[in-house]
Design a protein around this motif. Structure first.
Motif, PDB file in Angstrom:
ATOM      1  N   LEU A 268       0.855  -1.189   0.000  1.00 19.06           N
ATOM      2  CA  LEU A 268       0.000   0.000   0.000  1.00 19.06           C
ATOM      3  C   LEU A 268       0.890   1.237   0.000  1.00 19.06           C
ATOM      4  O   LEU A 268       1.842   1.320   0.787  1.00 19.06           O
ATOM      5  CB  LEU A 268      -0.892   0.038   1.245  1.00 19.06           C
ATOM      6  CG  LEU A 268      -2.091  -0.896   1.315  1.00 19.06           C
ATOM      7  CD1 LEU A 268      -2.823  -0.680   2.641  1.00 19.06           C
ATOM      8  CD2 LEU A 268      -3.029  -0.677   0.153  1.00 19.06           C
ATOM      9  N   ILE A 269       0.561   2.203  -0.857  1.00 21.18           N
ATOM     10  CA  ILE A 269       1.332   3.445  -0.937  1.00 21.18           C
ATOM     11  C   ILE A 269       0.357   4.610  -0.830  1.00 21.18           C
ATOM     12  O   ILE A 269      -0.647   4.658  -1.552  1.00 21.18           O
ATOM     13  CB  ILE A 269       2.114   3.534  -2.263  1.00 21.18           C
ATOM     14  CG1 ILE A 269       3.077   2.354  -2.381  1.00 21.18           C
ATOM     15  CG2 ILE A 269       2.855   4.866  -2.369  1.00 21.18           C
ATOM     16  CD1 ILE A 269       3.721   2.238  -3.752  1.00 21.18           C
ATOM     17  N   ARG A 276      -2.535   3.843  -3.428  1.00 19.16           N
ATOM     18  CA  ARG A 276      -2.143   3.005  -4.554  1.00 19.16           C
ATOM     19  C   ARG A 276      -1.819   1.615  -4.037  1.00 19.16           C
ATOM     20  O   ARG A 276      -1.072   1.448  -3.060  1.00 19.16           O
ATOM     21  CB  ARG A 276      -0.931   3.585  -5.269  1.00 19.16           C
ATOM     22  CG  ARG A 276      -0.398   2.704  -6.402  1.00 19.16           C
ATOM     23  CD  ARG A 276       0.645   3.450  -7.205  1.00 19.16           C
ATOM     24  NE  ARG A 276       0.033   4.634  -7.833  1.00 19.16           N
ATOM     25  CZ  ARG A 276       0.746   5.607  -8.386  1.00 19.16           C
ATOM     26  NH1 ARG A 276       2.077   5.544  -8.382  1.00 19.16           N
ATOM     27  NH2 ARG A 276       0.134   6.638  -8.937  1.00 19.16           N
ATOM     28  N   LEU A 277      -2.373   0.590  -4.676  1.00 23.23           N
ATOM     29  CA  LEU A 277      -2.116  -0.794  -4.337  1.00 23.23           C
ATOM     30  C   LEU A 277      -1.257  -1.413  -5.427  1.00 23.23           C
ATOM     31  O   LEU A 277      -1.655  -1.423  -6.600  1.00 23.23           O
ATOM     32  CB  LEU A 277      -3.424  -1.583  -4.199  1.00 23.23           C
ATOM     33  CG  LEU A 277      -4.360  -1.216  -3.050  1.00 23.23           C
ATOM     34  CD1 LEU A 277      -5.219  -0.003  -3.404  1.00 23.23           C
ATOM     35  CD2 LEU A 277      -5.255  -2.382  -2.676  1.00 23.23           C
ATOM     36  N   LEU A 292      -9.670  -3.304   4.428  1.00 27.66           N
ATOM     37  CA  LEU A 292      -8.874  -4.512   4.642  1.00 27.66           C
ATOM     38  C   LEU A 292      -9.728  -5.564   5.336  1.00 27.66           C
ATOM     39  O   LEU A 292     -10.051  -5.447   6.524  1.00 27.66           O
ATOM     40  CB  LEU A 292      -7.638  -4.196   5.487  1.00 27.66           C
ATOM     41  CG  LEU A 292      -6.643  -3.198   4.879  1.00 27.66           C
ATOM     42  CD1 LEU A 292      -5.513  -2.916   5.868  1.00 27.66           C
ATOM     43  CD2 LEU A 292      -6.088  -3.718   3.560  1.00 27.66           C
ATOM     44  N   ALA A 293     -10.108  -6.597   4.590  1.00 32.67           N
ATOM     45  CA  ALA A 293     -10.908  -7.696   5.125  1.00 32.67           C
ATOM     46  C   ALA A 293     -10.073  -8.967   5.106  1.00 32.67           C
ATOM     47  O   ALA A 293     -10.463  -9.992   4.547  1.00 32.67           O
ATOM     48  CB  ALA A 293     -12.179  -7.858   4.310  1.00 32.67           C
ATOM     49  N   VAL A 294      -8.912  -8.888   5.726  1.00 34.24           N
ATOM     50  CA  VAL A 294      -7.939  -9.975   5.758  1.00 34.24           C
ATOM     51  C   VAL A 294      -7.600 -10.274   7.218  1.00 34.24           C
ATOM     52  O   VAL A 294      -7.868  -9.466   8.109  1.00 34.24           O
ATOM     53  CB  VAL A 294      -6.663  -9.600   4.980  1.00 34.24           C
ATOM     54  CG1 VAL A 294      -6.952  -9.515   3.488  1.00 34.24           C
ATOM     55  CG2 VAL A 294      -6.081  -8.282   5.479  1.00 34.24           C
ATOM     56  N   PRO A 295      -6.998 -11.436   7.507  1.00 36.54           N
ATOM     57  CA  PRO A 295      -6.588 -11.729   8.879  1.00 36.54           C
ATOM     58  C   PRO A 295      -5.629 -10.674   9.427  1.00 36.54           C
ATOM     59  O   PRO A 295      -4.947  -9.967   8.669  1.00 36.54           O
ATOM     60  CB  PRO A 295      -5.912 -13.094   8.763  1.00 36.54           C
ATOM     61  CG  PRO A 295      -6.539 -13.722   7.558  1.00 36.54           C
ATOM     62  CD  PRO A 295      -6.767 -12.588   6.610  1.00 36.54           C
ATOM     63  N   ALA A 296      -5.561 -10.589  10.744  1.00 43.51           N
ATOM     64  CA  ALA A 296      -4.770  -9.549  11.406  1.00 43.51           C
ATOM     65  C   ALA A 296      -3.307  -9.523  10.949  1.00 43.51           C
ATOM     66  O   ALA A 296      -2.765  -8.436  10.717  1.00 43.51           O
ATOM     67  CB  ALA A 296      -4.856  -9.717  12.920  1.00 43.51           C
ATOM     68  N   ARG A 301       0.831  -6.421   7.954  1.00 43.61           N
ATOM     69  CA  ARG A 301       1.849  -6.309   6.903  1.00 43.61           C
ATOM     70  C   ARG A 301       1.546  -5.149   5.964  1.00 43.61           C
ATOM     71  O   ARG A 301       2.432  -4.346   5.628  1.00 43.61           O
ATOM     72  CB  ARG A 301       1.919  -7.615   6.108  1.00 43.61           C
ATOM     73  CG  ARG A 301       3.005  -7.619   5.043  1.00 43.61           C
ATOM     74  CD  ARG A 301       2.945  -8.867   4.168  1.00 43.61           C
ATOM     75  NE  ARG A 301       1.792  -8.882   3.279  1.00 43.61           N
ATOM     76  CZ  ARG A 301       1.719  -8.208   2.126  1.00 43.61           C
ATOM     77  NH1 ARG A 301       2.735  -7.438   1.724  1.00 43.61           N
ATOM     78  NH2 ARG A 301       0.642  -8.298   1.366  1.00 43.61           N
ATOM     79  N   LEU A 302       0.313  -5.023   5.546  1.00 45.84           N
ATOM     80  CA  LEU A 302      -0.050  -3.977   4.596  1.00 45.84           C
ATOM     81  C   LEU A 302       0.001  -2.586   5.220  1.00 45.84           C
ATOM     82  O   LEU A 302       0.263  -1.596   4.533  1.00 45.84           O
ATOM     83  CB  LEU A 302      -1.439  -4.254   4.023  1.00 45.84           C
ATOM     84  CG  LEU A 302      -1.519  -5.478   3.104  1.00 45.84           C
ATOM     85  CD1 LEU A 302      -2.964  -5.798   2.766  1.00 45.84           C
ATOM     86  CD2 LEU A 302      -0.707  -5.260   1.829  1.00 45.84           C
ATOM     87  N   LEU A 303      -0.248  -2.514   6.520  1.00 45.58           N
ATOM     88  CA  LEU A 303      -0.252  -1.215   7.198  1.00 45.58           C
ATOM     89  C   LEU A 303       1.126  -0.790   7.687  1.00 45.58           C
ATOM     90  O   LEU A 303       1.293   0.340   8.160  1.00 45.58           O
ATOM     91  CB  LEU A 303      -1.226  -1.245   8.382  1.00 45.58           C
ATOM     92  CG  LEU A 303      -2.715  -1.293   8.015  1.00 45.58           C
ATOM     93  CD1 LEU A 303      -3.543  -1.584   9.249  1.00 45.58           C
ATOM     94  CD2 LEU A 303      -3.145   0.023   7.371  1.00 45.58           C
ATOM     95  N   SER A 304       2.091  -1.675   7.586  1.00 47.68           N
ATOM     96  CA  SER A 304       3.439  -1.341   8.050  1.00 47.68           C
ATOM     97  C   SER A 304       3.951  -0.098   7.333  1.00 47.68           C
ATOM     98  O   SER A 304       3.888   0.008   6.105  1.00 47.68           O
ATOM     99  CB  SER A 304       4.388  -2.516   7.792  1.00 47.68           C
ATOM    100  OG  SER A 304       5.683  -2.217   8.256  1.00 47.68           O
TER     101      SER A 304
END
Length: 482
Positions: A268-269, A276-277, A292-296, A301-304
């Motif tokens: 994610l940017i 932007r993905l 974000l409808a993914v496991p924690a 990881r994406l929010l890092s």
């Protein structure tokens, strides 16, 4: 990398501009419900699912030629979100209810009826508890003492097992609460949050007075409010609950959503107009908002680099793995007595491999019709921190399940087919303080990002759907701010 899709920056508009674009990451029932809600609201939606199919833990398979659910096989009917979504997407006529809900608990080598008058195993009807035979005289006397004990003040959250044991004694936790709570969360009562897993009891804990009396009063109030209604507690879908994801995906597509299977998100940017993905297929996607409808762990990881407080809190959510073993028998192999009710739960204190069994063809008439001269049973195993059994091969797991089943029902022949479905890191654990953790995660999210799913607001299908819709509402409200 190919050029990202361009879109106008509408961030200064006072109301939702036409063409607001949303990316939904994750194609389980949460992500599908979010994409469907957004598409119906007129948003330009792209759903991205890294796996080769949508649906997450809602999946169909075949055992002895009979279509069965390999994951969740029912949903709570008294919450409207699950059955409501099924009706929205054209499955309303296929919403069905169990033929029997007479479940049991297999404890100390005997099958006992699941006592009525309880909430997640916490008794309000002591006569029903006594009649079940689950507790001995000393344990029943300890439960009755709850009404005479001084206050047990509780400040903040507390573990379910810890609080119930203080009021009612350890035996009711081990023999009744633990199998029910573990059946839902694959966790342990002494670690699971009272406020997050059994919220209707949290107010009773805060009051600190008789727990049994409080449960009795709650049930009486519920009974009065339900008077005149005939809504069963649980529902299923003819042909399997696993039909729901594809129906939701098709409805979302019908309202303009782009549902992409086999496409994950690398990064994610932040951009001037949103996000932007960078995708696993080498392309990029520009959107105004991301759900974000993914496991924690994947959300972290994406929010890092964007929300470190949220990342830290997400890292504290642990998961349990489990397996579902589905078995098909000739009907004649189970003897003239048939099957006792819809299934049974097993207290972990008894040390058996399985934690529950469901007699699927006794529970669901549609499956009995499809199975013909076969009987379909399913067992589940695996608890948080106790997943070692999942390392055994399929044949060993089937043998273990048959061994435990054989103590409860007659099996005069081997199964004609079996299927082992492992669900690794499938069930989030709502540890003490979970609600505060979720609040901290959401408070730390950057603008244009929302999270939803089983890790936050409940693990059942209706709860995940509600979580999806609430997350979309949060995004929509953010876009409507001047």
């Amino acid at each position: 990398m190919s050029s990202p899709t361009a879109f106008p920056d509408a961030s200064a508009s006072a109301s939702k501009p036409a063409g607001d674009r949303l990316a939904v990451v994750g194609g389980g029932i949460t992500g599908l419900a979010a994409a469907q809600a957004a598409a119906r609201d007129g948003w330009r939606v792209t759903l991205l699912e890294a796996d080769t199919r949508a649906g997450g833990k809602l999946a169909l398979g075949a055992v002895a030629g009979v279509q069965v659910d390999l994951g969740a096989e029912s949903l709570r009917a008294r919450r409207p979100e699950g059955t409501g979504l099924a009706r929205e997407v054209g499955l309303g006529e296929d919403v069905v209810h169990p033929a029997t809900t007479a479940a049991g608990i297999y404890s100390r080598g005997e099958l006992h009826p699941l006592p009525g008058g309880q909430i997640m195993g916490v008794p309000g009807d002591l006569r029903a508890l006594a009649a079940s035979g689950l507790l001995n005289a000393a344990a029943l006397a300890r439960v009755r003492a709850d009404r005479l004990l001084p206050r047990t003040p509780v400040e903040g959250d507390v573990a379910v097992g810890e609080y119930v044991a203080k009021r009612l004694g350890r035996e009711v936790v081990d023999r009744v609460v633990e199998p029910l709570l573990g059946g839902v969360y694959a966790g342990h009562a002494d670690r699971l949050s009272l406020a997050a897993t059994v919220p209707q009891l949290a107010a009773l804990a805060a009051a600190g007075t008789s727990l049994a009396n409080g449960v009795r009063d709650l049930l009486m109030t519920r009974s009065a409010s339900d008077a005149g209604t005939a809504t069963p507690v649980f529902a299923g879908i003819r042909g399997g609950v696993g039909r729901l994801p594809s129906a939701v995906a098709e409805d979302a597509r019908g309202h303009g959503a782009d549902v992409r299977i086999g496409t994950g998100v690398r990064t994610l940017i932040k951009t001037s107009g949103g996000w932007r993905l960078e995708l696993s297929d080498g392309t990029a996607l520009d959107v105004h908002a991301v759900l974000l409808a993914v496991p924690a762990p994947e959300a972290a990881r994406l929010l890092s680099g964007h929300a470190e407080t949220a990342v830290r809190q997400l890292g504290g959510i642990e998961y349990a793995s489990m397996a579902v073993i589905t078995l098909a028998f000739p009907a004649a192999a189970l003897g003239p007595e048939g099957l006792p009710g819809s299934g049974f739960l097993v207290p972990p204190v008894d040390g058996r491999t399985i934690k529950a069994a469901t007699f699927s063809t006794a529970k669901w008439p549609w499956m009995a019709h499809a199975a013909g001269n076969l009987v379909i049973l399913r067992t589940s195993l695996g608890r948080h921190g106790e997943e070692r059994d999942l390392d055994r091969d399929d044949e060993d797991l089937v043998k273990a399940a048959l061994s435990d089943l054989g103590e409860v029902i007659t099996m005069a022949a081997a199964p004609v087919d079996a299927h082992v479905q492992r669900w690794m890191s499938a069930l989030p654990q709502y540890a003490v303080g979970h609600l505060d953790r979720v609040a901290a995660i959401r408070a730390a999210l950057p603008a244009g990002i929302a999270v939803a799913g089983a890790a936050y607001d409940g693990v059942g299908i209706p709860a995940c759907i509600a979580s999806a819709r609430n997350a979309f509402d949060t995004i929509k409200e953010g876009r409507e701010q001047p």
